[in-house]
Design a protein around this motif. Structure first.
Motif, PDB file in Angstrom:
ATOM      1  N   UNK A  72       0.816  -1.214   0.000  1.00 35.24           N
ATOM      2  CA  UNK A  72       0.000   0.000   0.000  1.00 35.24           C
ATOM      3  C   UNK A  72       0.847   1.261   0.000  1.00 35.24           C
ATOM      4  N   UNK A  73       1.958   1.267   0.737  1.00 37.17           N
ATOM      5  CA  UNK A  73       2.804   2.459   0.848  1.00 37.17           C
ATOM      6  C   UNK A  73       3.457   2.835  -0.485  1.00 37.17           C
ATOM      7  N   UNK A  74       3.484   1.910  -1.427  1.00 31.72           N
ATOM      8  CA  UNK A  74       4.107   2.170  -2.727  1.00 31.72           C
ATOM      9  C   UNK A  74       3.118   2.690  -3.763  1.00 31.72           C
ATOM     10  N   UNK A  75       1.874   2.916  -3.344  1.00 28.29           N
ATOM     11  CA  UNK A  75       0.828   3.364  -4.258  1.00 28.29           C
ATOM     12  C   UNK A  75       0.301   4.731  -3.853  1.00 28.29           C
ATOM     13  N   UNK A  76      -0.231   5.458  -4.820  1.00 30.51           N
ATOM     14  CA  UNK A  76      -0.953   6.701  -4.568  1.00 30.51           C
ATOM     15  C   UNK A  76      -2.356   6.504  -5.159  1.00 30.51           C
ATOM     16  N   UNK A  77      -3.338   6.412  -4.290  1.00 32.26           N
ATOM     17  CA  UNK A  77      -4.701   6.085  -4.716  1.00 32.26           C
ATOM     18  C   UNK A  77      -5.606   7.298  -4.497  1.00 32.26           C
ATOM     19  N   UNK A  78      -6.295   7.698  -5.562  1.00 29.93           N
ATOM     20  CA  UNK A  78      -7.181   8.859  -5.532  1.00 29.93           C
ATOM     21  C   UNK A  78      -8.629   8.410  -5.718  1.00 29.93           C
ATOM     22  N   UNK A  79      -9.545   9.049  -5.027  1.00 31.59           N
ATOM     23  CA  UNK A  79     -10.956   8.869  -5.325  1.00 31.59           C
ATOM     24  C   UNK A  79     -11.686  10.188  -5.117  1.00 31.59           C
ATOM     25  N   UNK A  80     -13.010  10.190  -5.345  1.00 25.55           N
ATOM     26  CA  UNK A  80     -13.760  11.446  -5.371  1.00 25.55           C
ATOM     27  C   UNK A  80     -15.132  11.278  -4.748  1.00 25.55           C
ATOM     28  N   UNK A  81     -15.730  12.426  -4.402  1.00 23.23           N
ATOM     29  CA  UNK A  81     -17.066  12.465  -3.818  1.00 23.23           C
ATOM     30  C   UNK A  81     -17.815  13.659  -4.385  1.00 23.23           C
ATOM     31  N   UNK A  82     -19.104  13.483  -4.687  1.00 25.69           N
ATOM     32  CA  UNK A  82     -20.017  14.564  -5.075  1.00 25.69           C
ATOM     33  C   UNK A  82     -21.253  14.008  -5.784  1.00 25.69           C
ATOM     34  N   UNK A  83     -21.053  13.228  -6.859  1.00 21.38           N
ATOM     35  CA  UNK A  83     -22.168  12.786  -7.677  1.00 21.38           C
ATOM     36  C   UNK A  83     -23.038  11.767  -6.928  1.00 21.38           C
ATOM     37  N   UNK A  84     -24.290  11.604  -7.343  1.00 16.85           N
ATOM     38  CA  UNK A  84     -25.189  10.665  -6.644  1.00 16.85           C
ATOM     39  C   UNK A  84     -24.670   9.235  -6.661  1.00 16.85           C
ATOM     40  N   UNK A  85     -24.743   8.578  -5.505  1.00 21.11           N
ATOM     41  CA  UNK A  85     -24.309   7.181  -5.380  1.00 21.11           C
ATOM     42  C   UNK A  85     -25.337   6.401  -4.561  1.00 21.11           C
ATOM     43  N   UNK A 100     -19.931  13.790   2.671  1.00 19.72           N
ATOM     44  CA  UNK A 100     -18.473  13.609   2.648  1.00 19.72           C
ATOM     45  C   UNK A 100     -18.050  12.540   3.648  1.00 19.72           C
ATOM     46  N   UNK A 101     -18.578  12.598   4.859  1.00 18.89           N
ATOM     47  CA  UNK A 101     -18.191  11.619   5.881  1.00 18.89           C
ATOM     48  C   UNK A 101     -18.642  10.211   5.505  1.00 18.89           C
ATOM     49  N   UNK A 102     -19.854  10.096   4.997  1.00 15.59           N
ATOM     50  CA  UNK A 102     -20.314   8.781   4.565  1.00 15.59           C
ATOM     51  C   UNK A 102     -19.605   8.337   3.292  1.00 15.59           C
ATOM     52  N   UNK A 103     -19.261   9.314   2.449  1.00  9.33           N
ATOM     53  CA  UNK A 103     -18.571   8.999   1.208  1.00  9.33           C
ATOM     54  C   UNK A 103     -17.188   8.428   1.433  1.00  9.33           C
ATOM     55  N   UNK A 104     -16.402   9.041   2.326  1.00  7.86           N
ATOM     56  CA  UNK A 104     -15.052   8.536   2.569  1.00  7.86           C
ATOM     57  C   UNK A 104     -15.094   7.139   3.171  1.00  7.86           C
ATOM     58  N   UNK A 105     -16.043   6.894   4.067  1.00  7.56           N
ATOM     59  CA  UNK A 105     -16.150   5.564   4.669  1.00  7.56           C
ATOM     60  C   UNK A 105     -16.549   4.511   3.633  1.00  7.56           C
ATOM     61  N   UNK A 129     -22.800  25.332   1.848  1.00 10.79           N
ATOM     62  CA  UNK A 129     -21.821  26.380   2.157  1.00 10.79           C
ATOM     63  C   UNK A 129     -20.398  25.846   2.010  1.00 10.79           C
ATOM     64  N   UNK A 130     -19.561  26.611   1.355  1.00  9.16           N
ATOM     65  CA  UNK A 130     -18.184  26.171   1.149  1.00  9.16           C
ATOM     66  C   UNK A 130     -17.490  25.944   2.488  1.00  9.16           C
ATOM     67  N   UNK A 131     -17.834  26.732   3.490  1.00  9.80           N
ATOM     68  CA  UNK A 131     -17.240  26.572   4.821  1.00  9.80           C
ATOM     69  C   UNK A 131     -17.532  25.173   5.383  1.00  9.80           C
ATOM     70  N   UNK A 132     -18.756  24.684   5.150  1.00 10.19           N
ATOM     71  CA  UNK A 132     -19.114  23.341   5.629  1.00 10.19           C
ATOM     72  C   UNK A 132     -18.304  22.267   4.908  1.00 10.19           C
ATOM     73  N   UNK A 133     -18.183  22.412   3.602  1.00 11.25           N
ATOM     74  CA  UNK A 133     -17.423  21.441   2.816  1.00 11.25           C
ATOM     75  C   UNK A 133     -15.967  21.388   3.254  1.00 11.25           C
ATOM     76  N   UNK A 134     -15.333  22.539   3.376  1.00  8.82           N
ATOM     77  CA  UNK A 134     -13.913  22.596   3.735  1.00  8.82           C
ATOM     78  C   UNK A 134     -13.700  22.078   5.158  1.00  8.82           C
ATOM     79  N   UNK A 135     -14.595  22.404   6.080  1.00  5.26           N
ATOM     80  CA  UNK A 135     -14.471  21.905   7.454  1.00  5.26           C
ATOM     81  C   UNK A 135     -14.570  20.382   7.486  1.00  5.26           C
ATOM     82  N   UNK A 136     -15.452  19.811   6.663  1.00 13.12           N
ATOM     83  CA  UNK A 136     -15.579  18.350   6.613  1.00 13.12           C
ATOM     84  C   UNK A 136     -14.311  17.724   6.050  1.00 13.12           C
ATOM     85  N   UNK A 137     -13.750  18.322   5.000  1.00 11.32           N
ATOM     86  CA  UNK A 137     -12.500  17.793   4.444  1.00 11.32           C
ATOM     87  C   UNK A 137     -11.368  17.890   5.469  1.00 11.32           C
ATOM     88  N   UNK A 138     -11.338  18.957   6.232  1.00 13.54           N
ATOM     89  CA  UNK A 138     -10.309  19.093   7.275  1.00 13.54           C
ATOM     90  C   UNK A 138     -10.417  17.957   8.277  1.00 13.54           C
TER      91      UNK A 138
END
Length: 334
Positions: A72-85, A100-105, A129-138
């Motif tokens: 795992x340490x030798x990989x860089x894995x990206x994923x995304x959140x936003x669209x309906x799932x 966001x919290x449910x998405x990452x899990x 609100x952008x503030x809510x989104x950024x706080x969740x990512x933090x």
């Protein structure tokens, strides 16, 4: 395979990323998908991009299974959140704290991983609100579930506002994932200068313009069997706007330029986006392992300035440059 830093961070990623949009869980069988992932690894690619929305989570599952035995340490894995799932309920979409919290899990569960290297906002959410989104990512970063945060298809104004809030919250946005190719240059006028100012790299998707820049679609001829333009599961719709006779004719004018450089047309297209110093990586997809082996040869290619000018001349007014075309839905998609 060459590496580049991701934004102003200390993270290095391969300048070619393997992505599984429209392939894993939809266009290709799982065994072929795994073979493509293995071909990417064999070619030196260690950076992989997916999203929860791809095949409604199945793409993440397929990628996770394919990488399960790798260090795992030798990989860089990206994923995304936003669209309906999922069942696509009212909170199964967007960039609210809840999603966001449910998405990452959910992504970690499907990928069978303890953390994501880069977690990306798949579009800008006008309904949160952008503030809510950024706080969740933090909080996602502080929890160790993601190491870095990026975005996708944000415009210059959104990048500036997001970065200001992110730094106040103790982290930085390090990347943007826009569409970018020799035919689609809408990020150049505003997004790229803002990103350079903010310490944000581009990780670009569709460097081959949905395969059009590979040269396989000939003006006045039927699309090759099995190509994206014949895929009724979604590929046909994504490429439709590029299947214009004038565009296809202009793309054929790139053939002698590629030949002079000793490149296949697909390699020329990928190498072209990598000439932009703000691009950290170009995302490639594949429905066959041999496509990976061919496309990675674009890594490290230098296109002389005079030949970059020749490419501009060949494509002419088929190039889209309007910065207003960097957009996100005005309302959260249902």
């Amino acid at each position: 395979m060459d590496y580049r830093f991701l934004g102003a961070s200390g993270l290095k990623i391969t300048e070619i990323t393997f992505g599984n949009w429209l392939t894993h869980g939809s266009q290709v069988d799982n065994d072929v998908a795994t073979a493509c992932v293995n071909a990417a690894l064999d070619a030196g690619i260690t950076t992989f991009d997916t999203a929860d929305v791809y095949a409604n989570g199945v793409a993440e599952q397929v990628l996770g299974a394919a990488l399960k035995t790798r260090r795992r340490e030798s990989l860089e894995v990206f994923t995304k959140v936003y669209w309906p799932v999922g069942p696509k309920g009212p909170n199964d979409t967007g960039l609210s704290r809840k999603h966001i919290m449910e998405g990452i899990n959910g992504s970690l569960r499907r990928l069978q991983m303890d953390y994501i290297d880069l977690y990306q906002a798949h579009r800008f959410d006008h309904d949160t609100p952008l503030e809510e989104t950024i706080a969740a990512f933090a909080d996602v970063v502080r929890s160790g579930k993601a190491l870095y945060i990026g975005v996708s298809e944000w415009n210059a104004e959104q990048l500036r506002a997001g970065q200001e809030l992110a730094k106040s919250a103790g982290f930085s946005l390090v990347s943007n994932q826009p569409q970018y190719s020799a035919l689609w240059r809408v990020i150049e006028a505003q997004v790229v200068p803002a990103s350079q100012e903010l310490g944000i790299s581009q990780v670009v998707w569709s460097p081959m313009a949905q395969g059009v820049l590979s040269g396989k679609y000939l003006p006045g001829k039927p699309a090759p069997a099995g190509s994206r333009a014949t895929d009724e599961k979604g590929g046909m719709n994504t490429i439709a706007r590029l299947m214009d006779a004038t565009v296809l004719e202009r793309v054929q004018k790139l053939r002698p330029i590629a030949a002079e450089l000793g490149l296949a047309m697909s390699q020329l297209a990928i190498a072209w986006v990598l000439q932009n110093p703000n691009v950290a990586s170009a995302i490639i997809g594949a429905s066959r392992p041999e496509q990976v082996a061919e496309n990675v040869l674009a890594s490290g290619v230098v296109i002389p300035p005079e030949m970059m000018a020749d490419i501009d001349a060949a494509l002419g007014d088929s190039i889209e440059r309007d910065p207003a075309k960097t957009t996100s839905p005005e309302q959260r998609p249902a």
